[in-house]
Design a protein around this motif. Structure first.
Motif, mmCIF file in Angstrom:
data_model
loop_
_atom_site.group_PDB
_atom_site.id
_atom_site.type_symbol
_atom_site.label_atom_id
_atom_site.label_comp_id
_atom_site.label_asym_id
_atom_site.label_seq_id
_atom_site.Cartn_x
_atom_site.Cartn_y
_atom_site.Cartn_z
ATOM 1 N N GLN A 57 0.795 -1.231 0.000
ATOM 2 C CA GLN A 57 0.000 0.000 0.000
ATOM 3 C C GLN A 57 0.833 1.290 0.000
ATOM 4 O O GLN A 57 0.616 2.164 -0.841
ATOM 5 C CB GLN A 57 -0.982 -0.015 1.179
ATOM 6 N N ARG A 72 -2.730 5.451 -11.766
ATOM 7 C CA ARG A 72 -2.777 3.991 -11.666
ATOM 8 C C ARG A 72 -2.377 3.520 -10.284
ATOM 9 O O ARG A 72 -2.907 2.534 -9.769
ATOM 10 C CB ARG A 72 -1.867 3.358 -12.725
ATOM 11 N N ARG A 75 -5.406 3.967 -8.082
ATOM 12 C CA ARG A 75 -6.409 2.945 -8.374
ATOM 13 C C ARG A 75 -5.988 1.592 -7.803
ATOM 14 O O ARG A 75 -6.793 0.873 -7.218
ATOM 15 C CB ARG A 75 -6.617 2.825 -9.892
ATOM 16 N N ALA A 76 -4.715 1.255 -7.995
ATOM 17 C CA ALA A 76 -4.213 -0.016 -7.465
ATOM 18 C C ALA A 76 -4.271 -0.018 -5.941
ATOM 19 O O ALA A 76 -4.582 -1.037 -5.318
ATOM 20 C CB ALA A 76 -2.785 -0.256 -7.946
ATOM 21 N N HIS A 77 -3.967 1.138 -5.333
ATOM 22 C CA HIS A 77 -4.047 1.285 -3.878
ATOM 23 C C HIS A 77 -5.467 0.995 -3.391
ATOM 24 O O HIS A 77 -5.663 0.339 -2.363
ATOM 25 C CB HIS A 77 -3.638 2.713 -3.499
ATOM 26 N N HIS A 78 -6.436 1.453 -4.166
ATOM 27 C CA HIS A 78 -7.844 1.223 -3.833
ATOM 28 C C HIS A 78 -8.187 -0.266 -3.893
ATOM 29 O O HIS A 78 -8.798 -0.818 -2.971
ATOM 30 C CB HIS A 78 -8.726 2.014 -4.809
ATOM 31 N N TRP A 79 -7.765 -0.929 -4.962
ATOM 32 C CA TRP A 79 -8.087 -2.351 -5.130
ATOM 33 C C TRP A 79 -7.324 -3.226 -4.151
ATOM 34 O O TRP A 79 -7.856 -4.223 -3.648
ATOM 35 C CB TRP A 79 -7.816 -2.779 -6.567
ATOM 36 N N ILE A 80 -6.076 -2.874 -3.876
ATOM 37 C CA ILE A 80 -5.303 -3.630 -2.882
ATOM 38 C C ILE A 80 -5.943 -3.471 -1.508
ATOM 39 O O ILE A 80 -5.954 -4.400 -0.693
ATOM 40 C CB ILE A 80 -3.839 -3.162 -2.853
ATOM 41 N N GLY A 82 -9.112 -3.250 -0.970
ATOM 42 C CA GLY A 82 -10.210 -4.208 -0.967
ATOM 43 C C GLY A 82 -9.727 -5.630 -0.726
ATOM 44 O O GLY A 82 -10.355 -6.403 0.017
ATOM 45 N N ALA A 83 -8.591 -5.975 -1.352
ATOM 46 C CA ALA A 83 -8.009 -7.309 -1.142
ATOM 47 C C ALA A 83 -7.570 -7.480 0.307
ATOM 48 O O ALA A 83 -7.680 -8.573 0.880
ATOM 49 C CB ALA A 83 -6.829 -7.510 -2.081
ATOM 50 N N ALA A 130 -11.844 1.305 4.879
ATOM 51 C CA ALA A 130 -12.581 0.765 3.734
ATOM 52 C C ALA A 130 -13.974 1.381 3.645
ATOM 53 O O ALA A 130 -14.452 1.726 2.552
ATOM 54 C CB ALA A 130 -12.681 -0.756 3.849
ATOM 55 N N SER A 134 -15.344 3.839 0.629
ATOM 56 C CA SER A 134 -16.519 3.508 -0.170
ATOM 57 C C SER A 134 -17.579 4.611 -0.118
ATOM 58 O O SER A 134 -18.372 4.766 -1.048
ATOM 59 C CB SER A 134 -17.126 2.190 0.312
#
Length: 212
Positions: A57, A72, A75-80, A82-83, A130, A134
């Motif tokens: 992160q 990017r 965006r990747a920080h956002h999806w990671i 979520g993971a 999170a 959201s």
């Protein structure tokens, strides 16, 4: 891209893979797994993966990983993120299935184990971040307000996760575990310092332009 630049990219990604992969590999070879059920093992490895995601992160948001532009990276920080939430849910759910009384003690801060309160506090901080992420647009959170809320919670996540991991005597090998925790702390500290310096420079440039 020059040869040196290509080699640098490879080295950065290889170092990240080693930092996360080696502790997982050592844990997979632990003798303690022989006395553990599959659900408990899944929960344990979900926790290790979660710590690895905590390392990724700040590297993303700080722009230290090659191949990611600022957009990017965010965006990747956002999806990671979520993971990370998913990994924590699997970790907690697995431990709940294997031992509900222990998890109730942990979640209510009544557990005698020293690592439990750190892990539970980090978990709640992850869930809060999170939830805020959201609802960020719906709540109308401005970037400055978001940073004001996110940065302290990120520190709680990092410190709590590292303390939780270091205090557990489980399947993870001591040296690789300590190295991963040190990298998490170092990456977070560097990202926070660099972002703060960058914002101050941008503010000073804005003031200078306004005076002109």
């Amino acid at each position: 891209m020059t040869r040196w630049a290509s080699a640098r990219v490879i080295l950065i990604w290889a170092a990240l893979a080693v930092a996360i992969g080696v502790p997982i590999a050592f844990a997979a070879g632990s003798e303690q797994l022989a006395w553990r059920g599959p659900v408990y093992i899944l929960a344990g490895f979900a926790g290790i993966v979660a710590l690895g995601l905590v390392l990724i992160q700040p590297l993303l948001i700080g722009g230290y990983l090659p191949g990611f532009s600022a957009y990017r990276g965010r965006r990747a920080h956002h999806w990671i993120g979520g993971a990370l939430v998913l990994a924590v849910v699997i970790h907690v759910a697995g431990l709940w299935i294997t031992s509900p009384p222990d998890m109730i003690d942990a979640l209510t801060y009544a557990s005698p184990t020293p690592f439990s309160p750190f892990g539970v506090t980090a978990m709640w901080a992850i869930f809060i971040v999170a939830l805020l992420a959201s609802l960020r647009r719906r709540l109308g959170l401005r970037p400055r307000t978001w940073r004001f809320l996110h940065m302290p919670l990120a520190l709680v996540i990092v410190v709590g996760s590292v303390a939780h991991c270091l205090l557990i005597e489980g399947t993870m090998e001591t040296i690789s575990k300590a190295a991963l925790c040190a990298l998490v702390l170092a990456a977070t500290a560097k990202a926070m310092i660099d972002l703060q310096v960058w914002r101050k420079r941008r503010a000073l440039r804005g003031e200078g332009t306004a005076r002109q």
